[in-house]
Design a protein around this motif. Structure first.
Motif, mmCIF file in Angstrom:
data_model
loop_
_atom_site.group_PDB
_atom_site.id
_atom_site.type_symbol
_atom_site.label_atom_id
_atom_site.label_comp_id
_atom_site.label_asym_id
_atom_site.label_seq_id
_atom_site.Cartn_x
_atom_site.Cartn_y
_atom_site.Cartn_z
ATOM 1 N N LYS B 103 -7.863 46.545 24.001
ATOM 2 C CA LYS B 103 -6.818 46.232 24.951
ATOM 3 C C LYS B 103 -6.942 47.041 26.213
ATOM 4 O O LYS B 103 -6.714 46.839 27.442
ATOM 5 C CB LYS B 103 -5.535 46.053 24.595
ATOM 6 N N GLU B 104 -7.165 48.495 25.865
ATOM 7 C CA GLU B 104 -7.070 49.271 27.029
ATOM 8 C C GLU B 104 -8.050 49.280 27.784
ATOM 9 O O GLU B 104 -8.251 49.657 28.986
ATOM 10 C CB GLU B 104 -7.081 50.950 26.336
ATOM 11 N N ASN B 105 -9.137 48.907 27.358
ATOM 12 C CA ASN B 105 -10.533 48.773 28.025
ATOM 13 C C ASN B 105 -10.948 47.337 28.403
ATOM 14 O O ASN B 105 -12.278 47.140 28.368
ATOM 15 C CB ASN B 105 -11.713 49.532 27.647
ATOM 16 N N THR B 106 -10.101 46.490 28.616
ATOM 17 C CA THR B 106 -10.516 45.079 28.344
ATOM 18 C C THR B 106 -11.329 44.545 29.491
ATOM 19 O O THR B 106 -12.262 43.802 29.332
ATOM 20 C CB THR B 106 -9.099 44.021 28.623
ATOM 21 N N VAL B 107 -11.691 45.007 30.903
ATOM 22 C CA VAL B 107 -12.297 44.883 31.638
ATOM 23 C C VAL B 107 -13.872 45.414 31.277
ATOM 24 O O VAL B 107 -14.594 44.728 31.162
ATOM 25 C CB VAL B 107 -12.017 45.582 33.019
ATOM 26 N N THR B 108 -13.930 46.556 30.853
ATOM 27 C CA THR B 108 -15.200 46.869 30.442
ATOM 28 C C THR B 108 -15.776 46.230 29.113
ATOM 29 O O THR B 108 -16.919 45.858 29.124
ATOM 30 C CB THR B 108 -15.323 48.586 29.808
ATOM 31 N N TYR B 110 -15.217 43.018 28.860
ATOM 32 C CA TYR B 110 -15.749 41.883 29.465
ATOM 33 C C TYR B 110 -16.949 42.048 29.769
ATOM 34 O O TYR B 110 -17.917 41.172 29.701
ATOM 35 C CB TYR B 110 -14.554 41.272 30.406
#
Lengths: 978, 418
Positions: B103-108, B110
């Motif tokens: 959740k903390e790195n959700t863009v990575t 993705y």
């Protein structure tokens, strides 16, 4: 500084704020905003409203921002097709970018935007990219063709992309080849018959070369593609195998399994005596074992496949039993699969180990697993004969634990062991019986009942045991009911003296009080068998049971062959052919293993095979032994075959009679009732047509291995066939047979029919009929001696019957009957004999004895013989009775083709003691109210409706004993037509 | 091919979804959640499920379900392998594969997912290649990026993507050139009550950490390669050389990777390093039982057994235990009913012993099942199969690398039945 900050929101409305940020001048702020949008998207929030703002950020040289925008576009372009067009220009421009990464990214993203308007613009860039100088772009473009095909198949074909894709199979770069193969395979799946992947030795060679150099995923695609190829001969097959074998050592288990598939398939073509064949078999074992040390999910798929491989080629893993031993912390789905394979691998050599393991498992925590383990012990006993004794003692140990579900499973498997090894382990029955009360699962109850029925003669209180089950008959599940019915019939056949009441009770429970057609049908069949032919009943019910097979759940061979071709796929996990579950009308080709060198036998497809098996079931189940019958209590049961072989049943006469007895009349009542009076409550859900009586349902009593085992030996398909004979047709036959014997005045008497053909009576032919003359029922018979010797010492006896018919005197045949001589005999009857309800009601079983033998036959008497002379009811009484009898007991019938006036009909009926009490005419329809009384005092009330000019009469019968209605109607029909 | 991926938490929350083809509603997960409900224990959810229109293939890793949805016939192993690869990549990038970190790195996450799969076909799954395209988040880089406006997405085509050695990037440079190999062996064994081996095998892996400049070509040879009859290799290993000479010849990926895994099967004799004398009994009447366990060394080849722990899942009806250990600490978890005994080092002179009483809920019947004893341990400087690396040679580069081999033996699924 993590991405979670993108999830923080303010009260003002997230979308509104994001919109502002996206339109910010600052690059950094823009990027952060796009990230926030993506973050919302990932958790399933709808941010499609920001579409125009995000697309505006697309034109940037920042690759990360570009990628993020592309991510967004792929998700939402579909919802905003018009806006998506705005992005097209950027895509087309990017496809010309000098950086191959950007070119590939553009063509890849465009293919993901499932909007028709965009795909139109995709064709040109895609064509260029497929011929791009950079292999990275080419391999991306290859996948893009598959995407485009998914969106618009026609477009792909029209633009010739498929051909370009095929050319890519010969590409110099192995990754491009692998992706082209993957794309073509996916496209081919929706065109099962297109020859997209045209495999020939040249392409195969290219694929094999690429196989060594491409990525692990590419190897999977290529191997799966190779598996569809059929080598021309065993040498080609061997050379492919040799080049595929190194894949067995790949770290990726999917590669390994795909390689196993290719090898398993191509191995079929190798001659078994080839050295290489043996080497290959040896090479297959280690990789399969290795798969079992992987993650549990991989293990599961591997085990499902190993299950298939073990069935096809048990030799591969026969020494690897131990790797299938269950660890207590294996997930349950792995445990169950391992257990299955352990049983398949069990052999005399390793059975001791296996049994020790299974016993260990039976004390585990997981109930499902414990049950399966107990069952597995039973399967071991059946599979490895030498171990049977140990298995049985292990099972007994387990029963001693008194753990309820263990005991129940054990009893179910012990039943199978009894079947496999009859007369060997029956000493344990006593122990089993101790646990009778604890059984609460239908399967265990059914198994126990089967055991009691099967060994009734050894269990002193078998009748008590079964009777205790009978109390809650209607609360039992169907399989228990069926089993109980069969078991009690078995018991009766073994110990007829004490159990007659019990058998009658169960038969009536099954046939009259049950709504279950299977149960009722079986009840009827037993009833008829017992009443018409107890010897045949014995032969059917106590028949030799077919052997149960060693492996109870082997996959059918043709299906197995197909599944072997699908190793590693979903089909291999489900153990079903892809056609059984792959969606839609996409025709799935049935794959088949190639024939081995030299043997090219073709195999029928499994479904047509089984269908044929059903329809080919022999049409007659009732043995042609003849119409033997006899009171089980009074007459001996010796079949007439003691002095010679049974005569073949070829006479047409006999067949006709057989047909009638077999089923023309007796089991029919429900069917015409259903068709004529739908409101009739007697048959709540009778299936109207015989094909509905599925043979498997009739036979399927215990389930599992012993489907046929419950004493229902003969294929039960046939009775259904005789059910179809229409009742009137049956009667017509009956009347046609005898020829025209003059009809006496007064009571109607049917013409004589052949009751005992000479073929069966060792030369004695008996034809006869019944008549009522001056209040006396008479049986009129013609005895003909067609044998070569004189017949003397005639005697006759009746079995118990519904109305207590019995001979009023001895059979008067005073002179010996010489060859070719006939004699007419009239036998007066009375109705004071012992009563037993027969099915059909008017069935009479007769034994005739002479100096040669005792002959048994059965005949049906017209019930009108029993209509007594004082059957005229008072009008008032009639009215009151009519009202009094509930409508449930009303039955309505049609009498067709009757050209009589109502008065003539009334007269005719009166001659047979059916009295007209009143007549009413409504709208040109005559209603005759009639009454009649049977010799045993049953009153039958009737309303006969006759429409002038209409040859179809309607008769409505009301009676307190509705069973007789059918017979009474038959008499109406017969009387009115004669 | 793979259509969609859903990440589902231990408790059944769908917290991330990614679609590579058309969007599939997350309601499809309901079938899975239903199966999860039924299975009770999350580890018991069957990995392949069928729904009316889709196939659900899932793995359970780090208290997370990775659930992929496919619409066509695909090889399930392919999907499962890929999902594990996804989980490995997350672990590699974020240090752990957990809901919080994802959740903390959700863009990575993705970006990674997009890079790993294209239209359901795997694109880049080698961590070397991925790291060139999407740089792992580090605090330093985040700071630098914020200051300079730089991005953490690579702008050039990763070199490994297309070369014959897709696992290695070009232009690798190190000042200290080093190559380390860890030979790790795990013993899977089941011992019965009397201590006899029911089943035993060794799962071995060779983990490598190679930091070498340029394009080194390595050859690793063994003293006794015949031990290895069942091997799987990293794609870099030349299979032909193994078949003909029984040496591992390869151009290594950069950094950490698993060079090979092997399996010494039950046919060969497997040395069992410890023995367990145990007696766990429940009294027929009354609500108590006794436990007495002693552990001693068996075939340790003169090495010390370390980090020895014993885990005993007790029957559910056990209320509490009163146990004394002569060495280490012993705990009993009241909710899971697991006895955990941390022994530490095994001293052959003074054998560790655990004994005491077990009390059962009053009125509960005598437990039907026998608890199993799980042993975990570690033996440094020993490969229990006897495997030994004889030498490592490097070709193709001029410098002298620093080389090292380490051996360790652990208990895998090591169970003692009672």
């Amino acid at each position: 500084m993590t991405d979670s900050k993108y999830f923080t929101t303010t009260k003002k409305g997230e979308i509104f704020e994001l919109k502002a940020e996206l339109n910010s001048d600052k690059k950094e702020k823009k990027k952060e905003a796009v990230k926030k949008v993506i973050a919302s998207m990932t958790v399933g929030k709808d941010v499609s409203a920001l579409f125009p703002d995000v697309v505006n950020c697309m034109q940037t040289d920042n690759l990360e921002l570009k990628k993020l925008v592309y991510l967004y576009l792929m998700n939402y372009a579909k919802s905003q097709p018009d806006m998506a067009i705005m992005a097209v220009n950027t895509f087309v421009k990017d496809c010309e970018d000098p950086n191959p990464l950007i070119r590939a990214l553009a063509v890849r993203t465009m293919g993901c935007i499932r909007v028709d308007k965009i795909t139109e613009y995709l064709c040109e860039p895609l064509r260029k990219c497929l011929k791009d100088e950079d292999p990275y772009v080419r391999k991306t473009a290859a996948v893009c063709v598959a995407k485009l095909h998914d969106i618009n198949a026609q477009l792909v074909e029209d633009q010739g992309f498929l051909d370009t894709l095929k050319d890519l199979i010969s590409d110099s770069n192995p990754m491009v080849v692998a992706n082209a193969v993957a794309a073509l395979s996916e496209i081919a799946e929706s065109h099962p018959n297109s020859n997209l992947l045209d495999l020939n030795p040249q392409t195969i060679n290219k694929l094999l070369t690429a196989l060594n150099e491409c990525t692990e995923w590419g190897q999977i695609f290529i191997l799966d593609c190779l598996a569809n190829y059929t080598p021309r001969d065993d040498r080609e097959s061997q050379s492919i195998c040799e080049r595929v074998t190194p894949r067995l050592s790949h770290a990726n288990s999917a590669v390994v399994l795909s390689a196993v598939k290719v090898l398993m398939k191509f191995m079929e073509m190798l001659p078994k005596d080839l050295d290489y064949y043996g080497t290959l078999l040896k090479k297959l074992a280690p990789p399969l074992v290795t798969l079992l040390s992987a993650e549990p999910e991989l293990q599961y798929v591997a085990l499902r496949n190993i299950n298939l491989i073990v069935q096809r080629r048990p030799e591969i893993l026969k020494h690897e039993m131990k790797v299938f031993f269950v660890k207590y912390n294996d997930p349950i789905y792995v445990k169950l699969e391992k257990l299955d394979i352990m049983i398949r691998l069990a052999s005399q050599a390793n059975i001791a180990q296996v049994l020790a393991e299974l016993k260990e498992y039976a004390t585990e925590v997981d109930v499902d697993f414990v049950r399966k383990a107990v069952r597995a012990i039973g399967r071991c006993a059946i599979k490895v004969e030498q171990s049977a004794e140990r298995c049985v003692s292990t099972l007994l140990d387990l029963i001693q634990t008194k753990v309820n579900y263990v005991v129940q499973e054990a009893i179910v498997v012990i039943k199978d062991i009894f079947r496999k090894y009859p007369n060997k382990y029956e000493s344990v029955i006593a122990t089993l019986c101790e646990n009778l009360d604890s059984l609460d699962e239908p399967e265990a109850r059914a198994a126990m009942i089967w055991i009691v029925g099967e060994y009734a003669e050894r269990i002193d209180n078998a009748d008590e045991l079964l009777e205790s089950f009978l109390e809650g008959f209607h609360d039992e599940s169907t399989q228990v009911q069926l089993q109980l019915l069969t078991a009690i019939v078995k018991l009766f056949l073994k110990k007829p003296t004490e159990t007659q009441e019990l058998v009658q009770q169960v038969l009536s429970l099954a046939t009259q009080d049950s709504d279950n057609p299977d149960l009722r049908d079986r009840g009827y069949i037993y009833w008829r068998l017992l009443s018409t032919d107890p010897v045949a009943a014995k032969e059917v019910v106590l028949a030799e049971k077919p052997l149960i097979s060693e492996e109870t759940d082997l996959i059918e061979p043709t299906l197995l062959e197909e599944l072997i071709c699908h190793i590693g796929t979903l089909a291999s996990v489900y153990h079903k052919p892809p056609s059984a579950f792959v969606e839609g009308s996409r025709g799935v080709q049935h794959k088949r293993l190639p024939g081995s060198a030299g043997s090219g036998e073709s195999v029928e497809s499994p479904d047509t095979g089984s269908a044929a098996g059903v329809s080919d079931a022999p049409p007659a189940v009732i043995p042609s032994q003849g119409d033997l019958l006899g009171d089980l209590l009074n007459l001996d049961l010796t079949p007439p075959t003691t002095t010679g072989p049974p005569p073949p049943a070829t006479s047409g006469m006999q067949l006709g009679a057989m047909d009638l007895l077999g089923g023309g009349l007796d089991s029919l009542p429900p069917i015409p009732l259903r068709t004529d009076t739908p409101q009739s409550p007697q048959i709540p859900h009778q299936s109207p047509s015989p094909p509905d009586y599925s043979p498997t349902e009739l036979g399927g009593d215990l389930g599992g291995s012993s489907t046929m085992g419950a004493g229902f030996g003969a294929p039960p398909a046939a009775p259904a066939a005789s059910f179809s004979a229409p009742v009137s047709g049956g009667l017509d036959d009956l009347f046609d047979l005898g020829g025209g014997v003059g009809m006496p005045m007064g009571a109607y008497s049917p013409p004589k029919t052949v009751w005992l053909p000479a073929m069966k009576g060792k030369g004695l032919e008996i034809s006869g009929t019944f008549a009522r003359r001056a209040g006396v029922i008479q049986m009129e018979m013609t005895l003909t001696n067609k044998a070569m010797s004189i017949m003397t010492d005639f005697a006759i006896q009746f079995n118990r019957n519904s109305f207590g018919l019995a001979p009023a005197g001895p059979l008067q045949v005073l002179t010996p009957l010489s060859p070719n001589q006939s004699i007419e005999v009239t036998l007066p009857l009375n109705t004071v004999g012992p009563v037993m309800k027969m099915d059909p009601l008017n069935n009479l079983q007769v034994a005739v004895k002479n100096n040669i033998d005792v002959f048994y036959f059965s005949c049906q008497y017209p019930i009108s013989m029993l209509f007594v002379e004082d059957g005229k009811m008072e009008r008032q009484v009639f009215l009151a009775t009519w009202k009094d009898i509930s409508n449930d007991n009303e039955a309505q019938f049609q009498i067709k083709d009757c050209h009589l006036s109502s008065d003539a009909a009334s007269n005719k009926l009166q001659g047979s003691n059916i009295f007209t009490i009143a007549k009413r005419t409504v709208d040109g329809q005559d209603m005759l109210y009639q009454s009649t009384k049977l010799s045993n005092g049953i009153w039958v009330l009737a309303e006969l409706r006759v429409q002038t000019g209409n040859p179809t009469f309607t008769v409505c019968l009301k009676c307190r004993a509705p069973e007789v209605s059918q017979c009474v109607f038959q008499s109406y029909d017969a009387v009115l037509k004669n | 091919m793979i259509n969609s991926l859903f990440l589902i938490s231990h408790s059944g929350d769908i917290f991330l979804e990614k679609h590579w083809k058309s969007v599939i509603s997350r309601s499809v997960c309901d079938y899975f959640l239903e199966a999860k409900e039924k299975a009770g224990d999350p580890e018991n959810v069957a990995p392949v499920l069928q729904t009316p229109h889709h196939y659900l293939i899932s793995i359970y890793r780090g208290k997370l379900f990775f659930l992929s949805v496919t619409q066509t016939e695909v090889p399930p192993l392919f999907v499962i392998e890929f999902l594990h690869r996804v989980a490995d990549t997350f672990q590699d990038y974020f240090g752990d594969c957990s809901e919080v970190l994802i959740k903390e790195n959700t863009v990575t996450v993705y970006e990674l997912l997009e890079e790993m799969l294209d239209n359901g076909f795997p694109l880049a799954t080698e961590s070397n290649v991925l790291k060139e395209m999407i740089r792992p988040p580090t605090i330093l880089r985040s700071v630098v990026n914020t200051l300079t406006g730089g991005s953490n997405v690579g702008g050039t085509l990763p070199t490994g993507q297309l070369s014959n050695v897709p696992w290695r990037r070009a232009g690798v440079k190190y000042t200290n050139n080093e190559a380390y190999f860890d030979v790790i062996e795990e013993i899977d064994a089941i011992l019965d009550k009397s201590g006899t081996t029911v089943f035993a095998e060794i799962q071995g892996v060779i983990e490598a950490c190679v930091k070498l400049t340029g394009m080194p070509d390595l050859t690793l040879s063994f003293m006794n390669p015949r031990l290895l009859d069942d091997v799987s290799f990293h794609p870099c290993v030349r299979f032909k050389r193994w078949e003909s000479e029984h040496v591992l010849s390869f151009i290594p990926p950069d950094g950490n990777f698993r060079l090979m895994s092997y399996h010494v099967s039950s046919q060969n004799l497997v040395a069992i390093p410890v023995y367990v004398k145990q007696n766990i009994s429940f009294l027929e009447t009354g609500s108590c039982g006794r436990l007495d366990i002693t552990i001693g060394p068996k075939q340790t080849m003169g090495k010390t057994v370390e980090s020895l722990t014993v885990t005993i899942p007790m029957p559910k009806s056990v209320l509490s235990v009163n146990l004394t250990a002569t060495q280490g600490t012993c705990t009993f978890d009241l909710t899971t009913k697991v006895v955990f005994w941390d022994v530490g080092k095994l001293n052959p002179q003074k054998l560790p012993n655990l004994r005491g009483s077990i009390s059962i809920q009053t009125g509960a019947p005598k437990p039907e099942e026998n608890p199993s004893i799980n042993i975990d341990m570690k033996i440094q400087q020993l490969a229990i199969s006897g495997l030994k690396v004889s030498r490592l040679d490097m070709y193709g580069e001029k410098y002298k690398p620093f080389k090292g081999v380490k051996y360790v033996t652990k208990a895998g699924k090591f169970q003692v039945r009672t």
